[in-house]
Design an enzyme around this catalytic site. Structure first.
Site, PDB file in Angstrom:
ATOM      1  N   ASP A 127       1.160  -3.567 -14.927  1.00  0.00           N
ATOM      2  CA  ASP A 127       2.378  -4.004 -14.250  1.00  0.00           C
ATOM      3  C   ASP A 127       3.065  -5.054 -15.119  1.00  0.00           C
ATOM      4  O   ASP A 127       2.476  -6.087 -15.430  1.00  0.00           O
ATOM      5  CB  ASP A 127       2.004  -4.593 -12.881  1.00  0.00           C
ATOM      6  CG  ASP A 127       3.180  -4.580 -11.930  1.00  0.00           C
ATOM      7  OD1 ASP A 127       4.331  -4.521 -12.397  1.00  0.00           O
ATOM      8  OD2 ASP A 127       2.938  -4.647 -10.709  1.00  0.00           O
ATOM      9  N   ASP A 151       8.378  -0.075 -14.633  1.00  0.00           N
ATOM     10  CA  ASP A 151       7.557  -1.183 -15.134  1.00  0.00           C
ATOM     11  C   ASP A 151       6.106  -1.126 -14.670  1.00  0.00           C
ATOM     12  O   ASP A 151       5.430  -2.147 -14.676  1.00  0.00           O
ATOM     13  CB  ASP A 151       8.192  -2.513 -14.725  1.00  0.00           C
ATOM     14  CG  ASP A 151       8.054  -2.771 -13.242  1.00  0.00           C
ATOM     15  OD1 ASP A 151       7.941  -1.803 -12.473  1.00  0.00           O
ATOM     16  OD2 ASP A 151       8.058  -3.953 -12.853  1.00  0.00           O
ATOM     17  N   GLU A 152       5.646   0.053 -14.300  1.00  0.00           N
ATOM     18  CA  GLU A 152       4.343   0.117 -13.665  1.00  0.00           C
ATOM     19  C   GLU A 152       3.685   1.468 -13.917  1.00  0.00           C
ATOM     20  O   GLU A 152       4.343   2.494 -13.854  1.00  0.00           O
ATOM     21  CB  GLU A 152       4.579  -0.031 -12.171  1.00  0.00           C
ATOM     22  CG  GLU A 152       3.525  -0.732 -11.397  1.00  0.00           C
ATOM     23  CD  GLU A 152       3.905  -0.694  -9.937  1.00  0.00           C
ATOM     24  OE1 GLU A 152       3.165  -0.084  -9.176  1.00  0.00           O
ATOM     25  OE2 GLU A 152       4.945  -1.246  -9.568  1.00  0.00           O
TER      26      GLU A 152
END
EC number: 2.7.7.7
Length: 412
Positions: free
Chosen positions: A27, A121-122
């Site tokens: 993350d 973003d993960e």
DNA sequence: TCTGGGGTCCTAGGACCC
DNA sequence: TCTGGGGTCCTAGGACCC
């Protein structure tokens, strides 16, 4: 559990990792803000907020310096400014985030092809087949963090555990700039004292309902009769919750999931009057339909159901949908359907705060489009796509959008 | 304080078919 | 004449996530 924390330069203890954790959750920390700071290094250390600067904007991301003042994602920008007047507000640049995201995902790809990207973003990684080459999950997580930092200048946090849920929990607990490995036999001790809100799927509403039963912690959920829980949150959600509370989560890391719907929506800077601003409203809806379909065409999908969303000045939101005889990816068809739905929605006489369009029931079956009645528009769309590809989106737009002019464009 | 925009999943009722 | 139960599709709304 062992925590590697960048701020203390403490290295995670490899002996602690017993090899039972095989799922990683990566993350990025304050992703959008961190990407913006790469271009504005002079702002490092200052409170920074990424948000589109409009009267009804919300905070997209804030740096930790801004968060210290109570600013967080999804907070109205006006409120954030009150909490932190010194914060610098930066306009979002989504192309930059996409680019940074691809670089990060490429780094993850060095360790395993089993990557499930959850958002820009993960991502989850299943590293069970990679440990022979790269060592246990904790070691892989540490390498990922180092390589991401060196190659992108960005910071991420990593969680490792036996399940997706706990891996994600761990990355959250490791933040900012940390790594946390949770071995199988540590899972229950980690989960039990957490508030029920830590379980995915338990938001404000569900938390409230469960609290009504006197349930506060994950241990409470684990030790309560299943029927008691399913009665208040429903069958599927209840069973999932109980499983998660036990640390049971059989969801596999699945690299490519097919998209189920595509859509766009817009909140106007000020409410539109259904009569006086009717042209603007139509123009906006047409623009949203065109953009939705352009994306559908780019992805090679058609939608059989057209859905609209209308929100009035009082924030009352309504959805309407219609399933067509044949799937479409034609802006004109989607617009006409959407406009009809709007007119029949019962919202057509009220000031409009937001309007949106969505294509659902997607199929990749382009042959199906041959049966549809919008064939003559398909050639036009292809021509528009071709020009957009060469000269950029917006080079060609329906005349209606030009006439209404920048009212529609400015609303973005 | 005044609430974005992209999505996913679940529930529930009604229509319709067998 | 009244009444089944199961399955599937459609629609609307709500909760939730990032």
């Amino acid at each position: 559990m062992s925590r590697q924390d960048g701020s203390h330069r403490r290295v995670s203890d490899p002996a602690h990792d017993d090899g039972t954790a095989t799922i990683l959750h990566i993350d990025m920390d304050a992703f959008f803000a961190s990407v913006e700071l790469l271009a504005r290094p002079e702002l490092v250390g200052r409170p920074v907020i990424v948000a589109h600067d409009g009267p009804r904007s919300i905070v997209t991301t804030a740096t930790y310096e801004a968060r210290r003042h109570g600013v967080h994602s999804a907070m109205p920008l006006a409120q954030a400014r009150r909490l932190c007047p010194r914060a610098v507000v930066i306009e979002p640049h989504h192309e930059r985030y996409g680019h940074a995201s691809r670089t990060v995902m490429a780094i993850l790809g060095r360790f395993t092809p089993l990557i499930e990207q959850v958002s820009v973003d993960e991502a989850f990684l299943d590293v069970s087949g990679a440990t022979r080459l790269f060592g246990a999950a904790g070691a892989i997580g540490a390498r990922i963090r180092a390589e991401v930092r060196v190659e992108t200048g960005l910071v991420c946090s990593v969680g490792a555990a036996t399940t997706k849920f706990v891996a994600k929990l761990a990355s959250g607990m490791a933040k900012p700039d940390g790594l946390l490995v949770v071995n199988r036999d540590e899972t229950r001790a980690l989960l039990d004292p957490l508030p029920i809100g830590a379980l995915p799927g338990v938001g404000a509403r569900t938390q409230e309902r469960l609290r009504g039963l006197g349930l506060v912690t994950v241990a409470d959920v684990r030790t309560t009769a299943p029927q008691t829980i399913t009665r208040v949150v429903g069958d599927a959600a209840g069973r999932r919750l109980i499983d998660l509370a036990h640390g049971r989560d059989r969801r596999a890391v699945t690299p490519r999931r097919e998209e189920k719907s595509i859509g766009h929506e817009r909140t106007f800077p000020a409410d539109l009057d259904p009569v006086a601003d009717a042209d603007q409203l139509r123009a906006a809806l047409l623009d949203l339909a065109e953009r939705t379909c352009a994306r559908a065409r780019r992805h090679g999908v058609l939608g059989r159901t057209v859905a609209i969303k209308v929100r009035d000045a009082a924030f009352h939101t309504v959805t309407r949908s219609q399933t067509l005889v044949a799937p479409t990816q034609t802006g004109r068809t989607v617009f006409t359907t959407a406009w009809r739905l709007y007119e029949q929605s019962g919202m057509a006489d009220r000031p409009v705060r937001l309007i949106g369009v969505r294509l659902e029931q997607l199929t990749g079956d382009v042959a199906g489009a041959l049966w549809s009645d919008d064939v003559e528009w398909q050639a036009t769309d292809r021509a528009v796509d071709a020009v957009a590809e060469r000269f950029g989106a917006g080079a060609v737009r329906p005349a209606r959008l030009l006439r209404g002019g920048d009212a529609a464009a400015g609303a973005r």
